[in-house]
Motif scaffolding. Sequence first.
Motif, PDB file in Angstrom:
ATOM      1  N   GLY A   1       0.730  -1.121  -0.057  1.00 22.50           N
ATOM      2  CA  GLY A   1       0.066   0.046  -0.059  1.00 22.50           C
ATOM      3  C   GLY A   1       0.834   1.451  -0.044  1.00 22.50           C
ATOM      4  N   THR A   2       0.364   2.147  -0.603  1.00 25.82           N
ATOM      5  CA  THR A   2       0.870   3.446  -0.516  1.00 25.82           C
ATOM      6  C   THR A   2       0.717   4.319   1.037  1.00 25.82           C
ATOM      7  OG1 THR A   2       0.408   3.871  -2.858  1.00 25.82           O
ATOM      8  CG2 THR A   2       0.709   6.039  -1.510  1.00 25.82           C
ATOM      9  N   THR A   3       1.797   4.787   1.360  1.00 30.91           N
ATOM     10  CA  THR A   3       1.931   5.389   2.760  1.00 30.91           C
ATOM     11  C   THR A   3       1.673   7.002   2.779  1.00 30.91           C
ATOM     12  OG1 THR A   3       4.325   5.278   2.884  1.00 30.91           O
ATOM     13  CG2 THR A   3       2.964   3.576   3.831  1.00 30.91           C
ATOM     14  N   VAL A   4       1.308   7.354   3.784  1.00 32.61           N
ATOM     15  CA  VAL A   4       1.143   8.987   3.895  1.00 32.61           C
ATOM     16  C   VAL A   4       1.866   9.376   5.053  1.00 32.61           C
ATOM     17  CG1 VAL A   4      -0.400  10.987   3.921  1.00 32.61           C
ATOM     18  CG2 VAL A   4      -0.860   9.051   2.662  1.00 32.61           C
ATOM     19  N   ASP A   5       2.844  10.346   5.250  1.00 33.09           N
ATOM     20  CA  ASP A   5       3.506  10.727   6.472  1.00 33.09           C
ATOM     21  C   ASP A   5       3.758  12.133   6.483  1.00 33.09           C
ATOM     22  OD1 ASP A   5       4.437   8.019   7.888  1.00 33.09           O
ATOM     23  OD2 ASP A   5       4.602   7.638   5.862  1.00 33.09           O
ATOM     24  N   GLU A   6       3.616  12.809   7.678  1.00 31.25           N
ATOM     25  CA  GLU A   6       3.749  14.342   7.548  1.00 31.25           C
ATOM     26  C   GLU A   6       5.474  14.364   7.917  1.00 31.25           C
ATOM     27  OE1 GLU A   6       1.795  18.239   9.722  1.00 31.25           O
ATOM     28  OE2 GLU A   6       1.546  16.370  10.477  1.00 31.25           O
TER      29      GLU A   6
END
Length: 243
Positions: free
Chosen positions: A9-14
């Motif tokens: 899966g594609t990940t999202v992180d600040e």
Amino acid sequence: MATLSVSSGTTVDEIAARIYRISTPVEIPGGSGFSFNQYLIDDDEPLLFHTGLRKLFPVVREAIERIMPIDRLRYVGFSHFEADECGALNEFLAAAPRAEPLCGQIAAMVSVSDYADRLPRALDDGETVSLGQHSVRWLYTPHLPHAWECGFLMETESATLLCGDLFTQGGSHHPPLTQDDILEPSEAFRRKLDYFSHTTSARAMLQRLAELQPTTLACMHGSAWTGDGAALLRALADSVEHN
């Protein structure tokens, strides 16, 4: 480019205040893994830097919508004209009716004004665009690492340099933000593929970027990095000049 398959899966992180790294790991048949990163600045006038490949649009869209509705996008920017930089540009323009392509004057002239379904906002070298609490400045870097139209965006409030293909790291899984050495692995990758243009102006352009004192480097492939960005950029200049 070889056919790619998304391995997970594609990940999202600040990685900085309201600046998000969206990363999709892929596997390349006959080769090793790789990653494609986009960076979303969520502000009054949101900016996406890099669109990803056209075929990755559904997973990148889903990742953006974990943060905000996609139709809020105001700008879709990229470093240079290449499939992983802007392949999904028209898909994003269709999904976000207010969005404009954001690129340099050369990119607009040679490719984007014809390719894009909406006219681009073409930036002069050093021109700044306010996004609200964030601002980005266009830095024209022809042929660094490649492409006549190449340039980067500096987000001035967080000292984040959206540095495109600089410091490209191979492999498909990386921490979103690291303080570890990325120069050695990225230089090993460069020497293997030799994707730099070896422009004679490389040192001067890297020095100009270093003078901005970035503290976060938002790399397009691999981990984003935090630390003394000026020192790292100067070390890259030394390495490119001597190798």
